[in-house]
Design a protein around this motif. Structure first.
Motif, PDB file in Angstrom:
ATOM      1  N   CYS A 116      43.094  47.904  40.223  1.00  0.00           N
ATOM      2  CA  CYS A 116      42.822  47.373  41.559  1.00  0.00           C
ATOM      3  C   CYS A 116      44.097  47.429  42.387  1.00  0.00           C
ATOM      4  CB  CYS A 116      42.293  45.939  41.492  1.00  0.00           C
ATOM      5  SG  CYS A 116      43.477  44.752  40.846  1.00  0.00           S
ATOM      6  N   TYR A 131      38.208  39.879  43.344  1.00  0.00           N
ATOM      7  CA  TYR A 131      38.306  40.542  42.037  1.00  0.00           C
ATOM      8  C   TYR A 131      37.254  39.935  41.121  1.00  0.00           C
ATOM      9  CZ  TYR A 131      40.138  42.349  37.654  1.00  0.00           C
ATOM     10  OH  TYR A 131      40.265  42.978  36.447  1.00  0.00           O
ATOM     11  N   THR A 189      36.948  45.331  41.798  1.00  0.00           N
ATOM     12  CA  THR A 189      37.025  44.717  43.115  1.00  0.00           C
ATOM     13  C   THR A 189      35.665  44.824  43.788  1.00  0.00           C
ATOM     14  OG1 THR A 189      39.347  45.345  43.302  1.00  0.00           O
ATOM     15  CG2 THR A 189      38.200  44.748  45.338  1.00  0.00           C
TER      16      THR A 189
END
Length: 1005
Positions: free
Chosen positions: A132, A142, A152
């Motif tokens: 991410c 998240y 994400t």
């Protein structure tokens, strides 16, 4: 040079909810949940212009509840539009999702209020582990609820608070969007994603929408390349993705692997500043990077902002112990993995395989950062891919006019003038007597340094024994019989500072051709040296796609070639394999400029399954099947008149010879471009020269170019028959063959009575079986003296050069190289026994005499090409009296023959035969004595104003054995004494001034 913005379009399938986002046209259900997923077919990538003009296929007609089929509405399919734009320090990624809008029976839109989110992450090395961003996009969270794909989640914002409807191409759609920035230092990377529907007001996931097919969500996802492109499935191998001849740009990588579930592109490079080599792995998402069985991706190389530097040219490469830190180098390979139940047990995720189509192989730059990745033997290089171009395309002959301007003139004007010199690159200059530095000995450059000797031997063509890369070359594969690549030359025979293997082979071929020599190459097209299933040695194909390329037995195991240990047999019936082979021959022709090939086979031709389809494909190939004008008899006459030009070789075709076994000579399919290396030649002339019974017919056929077996357009007159005295690289040398033959030709019995022997068989008369005692036992062959071996060797060479077909001599034949009675050549690397002994050619040595003898035969062959251009049609056979036909069917007929070769009749300028046919032509007579007795050959006195010139007499001492000299024949019939196991050649030539014809003399001796 900056990467342009790229747009991606994912075509959706029909879904149960109003949101319809992905790819197939499956009918919807009525449960209110997602039933469709992204289809298994690959998403399409379109540029801006294509998107603007794109017309979607007509939507499906389907019936709403309470509505008749005649009133069914036409519904469009939704889609996801993704645009990636480079902003210098970052990439901006924009997602736009269009949802179909449904209407109820009253005509009102039915809009759900559920939320749509982008469930996404980034990957490079591992498809199953998503990364991410350090700073999540606005509104993103998240999410690690799903242990399979923690990622994400970014909300998709609908236009007009979710109730705005727009019309596109006449269809109502509801649009939702999101965008975020990815830092440029993440590239190359891929954004993997799926769409998720979340119940309004809660966090309950209603459905994921990902790819549909064998690999479904969560094991598979959609992907958007960042800092790279999806690539193209053609052409296979590494190639430029843009029509730019050199310089920075994109490289397209394409690999065929039908049974691999995971493919990872492995890269190693250095920037040339002395830093430690870098490595990088890019796992290919099959949603984007797979088309059928081909995996593909395109990466920028040398572009500002790209990780990979522009590699230096092939000429700049420096090997040796010093790593390649002085110039940029980019190497690549692949890791494959798959289901063991479907043959995936041959894969190993810790092993890097080189590309089967890599045109240049190098050893890795250094140790890998990953300790679990094994260091491979070879990796492919991008030097030729990025710095190649039209300067290496040598497939087409520029023509005689341009060659004349450039000062290049072929030593061979017609096939009858051709003489092939076969050599092993490693052994030709390996010995210290080569007088080369340690760096050049046994290398491609060493061969080029000795080109003068090749030309002095009379050769017009050089045949290189296999030079394709072999992983066992320096261990037990000196001859290259077990290559691991069909495209790349072996780096073991390169000089440390002369460029990479491709560059040095290219220099060798160009250097030989600049001296007027043609270049042929031995190629192995039937097997590769990647071991067996019991003892695998995976380097390339075995660890990529064994099922597509290799033959499998009934147990699912890879077939092995019993003649070459540790090899796997290629499946010539497979279209993928045939395409690989044909492309490799094309590359050797266009990339290296070789003039032809000799295909090595160990089990014959007809035993190879699928060989007919392969030969047909080669014959129909646009590059390999170009026709070369062979000239013929009329061309030979022009050469004899001194009017030879390169016009007889103006075609652009490639010569291809195969090596059938004894039972297959002349039996292969009659493809016009195919020639043969005649394996019967040595056998049949050996029987004649040792005096075996019943050898006359076969001997005469071999001297006439095997016209009884190889006919029509594949005959010797077209240059399609190669005759040789050795079966190099695996057989005996010429000197060892001559020694064995001389020993068999003079066998003595216990009583001292001479009995001629065949190949190891005693010939006993009928009376021997009538006696009460046991038949006489033959003594073992008596070792011949050096003089006897030398005589037999020169006689064999004379037969070779006086026969129709192309004579082939192996390096070492010109001085009598011997392996000291060894049954075969040792296959150890650069063995002393195999090394060419340059000190054996010094003046005053026996080797120098043999070399001079071969040079004289070559000069005669090239000068009198008209005698050998008719495929045996100008030959008349007699016994020693000069007019009686031989008794071909008589088994006990002595091995004595006279060959009368008729020279071509003179023609005027119009090509019509001259009116005066009484003018004698310059014929030649060749006398073959295969007995143990001195024989008198009645050649006959020459016509008026002509004289006989003795070209060769193998029984004479050097230099008389090969010195042109006028001879006076004895007696009224013009007799000449021919020694046992000797051969003599006589040529009719204009008499010198003051010459007295013996038939006009008062005292005829």
């Amino acid at each position: 040079m900056e990467a342009p913005a790229t747009a991606y379009c994912f075509r959706p399938c029909q879904l149960d909810a109003p949101f319809q986002c992905l790819v197939t046209n499956k009918p919807r259900g009525s449960s209110g949940k997602f039933s469709g997923q992204l289809a298994h077919r690959r998403p399409r990538v379109m540029g801006f212009r294509e998107l603007a003009s794109h017309r979607f296929p007509p939507p499906k007609r389907r019936r709403q509840r309470g509505q008749s089929l005649s009133k069914a509405m036409m519904r469009p399919m939704g889609e996801i539009m993704i645009m990636v734009e480079s902003l210098g320090e970052e990439y901006r990624v924009t997602f736009e999702v269009s949802e179909d809008v449904e209407y109820d029976i009253n005509g009102n839109p039915t809009l759900t209020c559920n939320d749509l989110h982008l469930h996404w992450g980034m990957h490079r090395e591992w498809l199953d582990e998503w990364m991410c961003l350090p700073d999540l996009p606005r509104g993103s969270k998240y999410n690690d609820d799903d242990p399979c794909k923690p990622a994400t989640r970014t909300p998709l914002v609908r236009d007009g608070e979710g109730c705005s409807i727009v019309f596109r191409n006449g269809f109502p759609l509801r649009m939702s969007r999101t965008k975020f920035d990815v830092p440029a230092y993440f590239a190359p990377v891929e954004i993997d994603f799926a769409l998720v529907e979340i119940e309004f007001g809660t966090d309950r996931v209603l459905a994921y929408d990902g790819p549909k097919g064998p690999d479904q969500w969560p094991s598979a996802s959609f992907a958007v390349p960042i800092g790279m492109e999806k690539g193209h499935p053609e052409p296979l191998g590494a190639s430029r993705a843009a029509p730019i001849s050199n310089g920075p740009g994109y490289v397209n990588f394409a690999l065929h692997s039908g049974c691999a579930d995971k493919v990872t592109l492995f890269l190693q490079w250095c920037t040339g500043d002395g830093a430690t080599p870098n490595t990088m792995e890019i796992a290919l998402n099959p949603t984007v990077h797979r088309t059928g069985d081909v995996w593909h991706v395109a990466l920028p190389v040398g572009i500002p902002g790209s990780i990979l530097p522009l590699p230096a040219s092939s000429a700049s490469w420096e090997g040796g112990a010093d790593p390649r830190i002085n110039c940029p180098t980019v190497l690549y390979g692949y890791k494959c993995d798959g289901d063991p139940a479907r043959g995936g047990w041959r894969f190993h995720p810790g092993m890097v395989m080189f590309d089967p189509r890599a045109t240049c192989l190098l050893t890795p730059l250094g140790a890998f950062q990953d300790p679990f990745t094994r260091l491979p033997k070879f990796l492919g290089s991008l030097a030729d891919v990025m710095n190649g171009g039209t300067q290496y395309q040598l497939a087409y002959d520029p023509g005689p006019n341009e060659k004349a301007v450039a000062g290049v003139r072929k030593l061979r004007q017609i096939p009858a003038q051709e003489i092939i010199y076969e050599l092993s690159v490693a052994d030709f200059t390996n010995h210290i007597s080569a007088d080369l530095g340690n760096v050049e000995r046994g290398t491609y450059a060493g061969v080029l340094a000795k080109v003068d000797h090749i030309i002095q031997s009379g050769a017009t063509t050089v045949l290189l024994q296999p030079i394709a890369a072999s992983a066992r070359r320096a261990i037990d594969d000196n001859w290259g019989a077990a290559p691991v690549s069909l495209f790349a030359p072996d780096p073991e025979m390169t000089t440390p500072h002369g460029g990479d293997g491709s560059y040095q082979v290219r220099q060798l071929v160009r250097g030989l051709q600049a001296r007027g020599l043609d270049v042929l190459v031995h190629v192995v097209l039937t097997h590769l040296g990647e071991g067996t299933d019991a003892s695998p040695e995976s380097h390339s194909i075995r660890g990529i796609d064994a099922f597509s390329y290799y033959e499998m037995n009934s147990m699912g195991k890879v077939k092995s070639n019993p003649s070459v240990p540790g090899t796997a047999v290629l499946n010539l019936r497979s279209h993928v394999t045939r395409e690989l082979i044909i492309d490799s021959l094309r590359h050797w022709r266009t990339g290296f400029g070789v003039d032809g090939f000799l295909v090595d086979t160990t089990e014959g031709i007809t035993n190879l399954t699928g060989i007919a389809a392969l030969l047909e494909a080669i014959a129909l190939d646009a590059v390999l099947s170009g026709k070369t004008d062979s000239g013929g008899v009329s061309a030979a006459v022009e050469v004899a008149r001194g009017n030879s030009t390169n016009k007889f070789l103006a075609g652009g075709g490639v010569r291809l010879y195969i090596t059938p076994n004894d039972r297959e000579v002349g039996q292969i399919q009659t493809w016009g471009i195919l020639g043969e290396r005649n394996s019967l030649f040595l056998r049949d002339i050996s029987k004649f020269m040792e005096g075996s019974n019943g050898a006359l017919r076969d001997f005469a056929s071999r001297v006439c170019g095997s016209a009884d077996l190889i006919k029509d357009c594949r005959s010797s007159s077209f240059g399609h028959v190669i005759n040789s005295l050795t079966l190099s690289p695996h057989g005996k040398t010429l000197a060892d063959t001559a020694s064995d033959l001389a020993a068999r030709a003079k066998v003595e019995t216990t009583t001292g009575i001479s009995h001629p022997r065949g190949l190891g068989e005693d010939v006993l008369g009928p009376s021997d079986f009538m006696k009460s005692r046991a038949p006489l036992r033959a003594m073992p062959p008596v070792p011949p003296t050096a003089v006897e071996t030398n005589l037999m060797m020169r006689s064999l060479l004379t037969i070779l050069f006086s026969a129709d077909g192309i004579p082939l001599i192996s390096a070492g034949d010109e001085y009598g190289h011997t392996r000291l009675g060894e049954g075969g050549a040792p296959n150890s690397w650069k063995s002393e026994i195999n090394s060419f002994r340059w000190d054996a050619l010094k003046c005053g040595t026996a080797g120098h005499a043999v070399h001079s003898f071969i040079s004289a035969l070559s000069a005669f062959r090239r000068r009198r090409a008209d005698l050998f251009s008719s495929g045996g049609a100008n030959v008349h056979w007699t016994v020693m009296d000069g007019y009686t036909s031989p008794k071909w069917d008589e088994y006990t007929a002595p091995c004595l023959l006279m060959c009368h070769r008729k020279a071509h009749s003179p023609h005027d300028r119009t090509g019509i035969k001259a009116a005066d046919t009484t003018v004698p032509s310059q014929d030649a007579i060749i006398v073959f004595n295969g007995t143990r007795d001195l024989q008198s050959a009645e050649i006959g006195h020459p016509p008026d104003e002509f004289a006989w010139v003795r070209v060769v007499d193998t029984s004479l001492a050097f230099p008389s054995d090969c010195t042109l000299s006028y001879v006076e024949l004895a007696g009224t019939k013009g007799s000449y004494l021919v020694s046992p196991h000797a051969v003599a050649i006589f040529e009719l030539a204009p008499a010198p001034e003051g010459y007295l014809n013996p038939k006009d003399s008062q005292f005829v001796r």
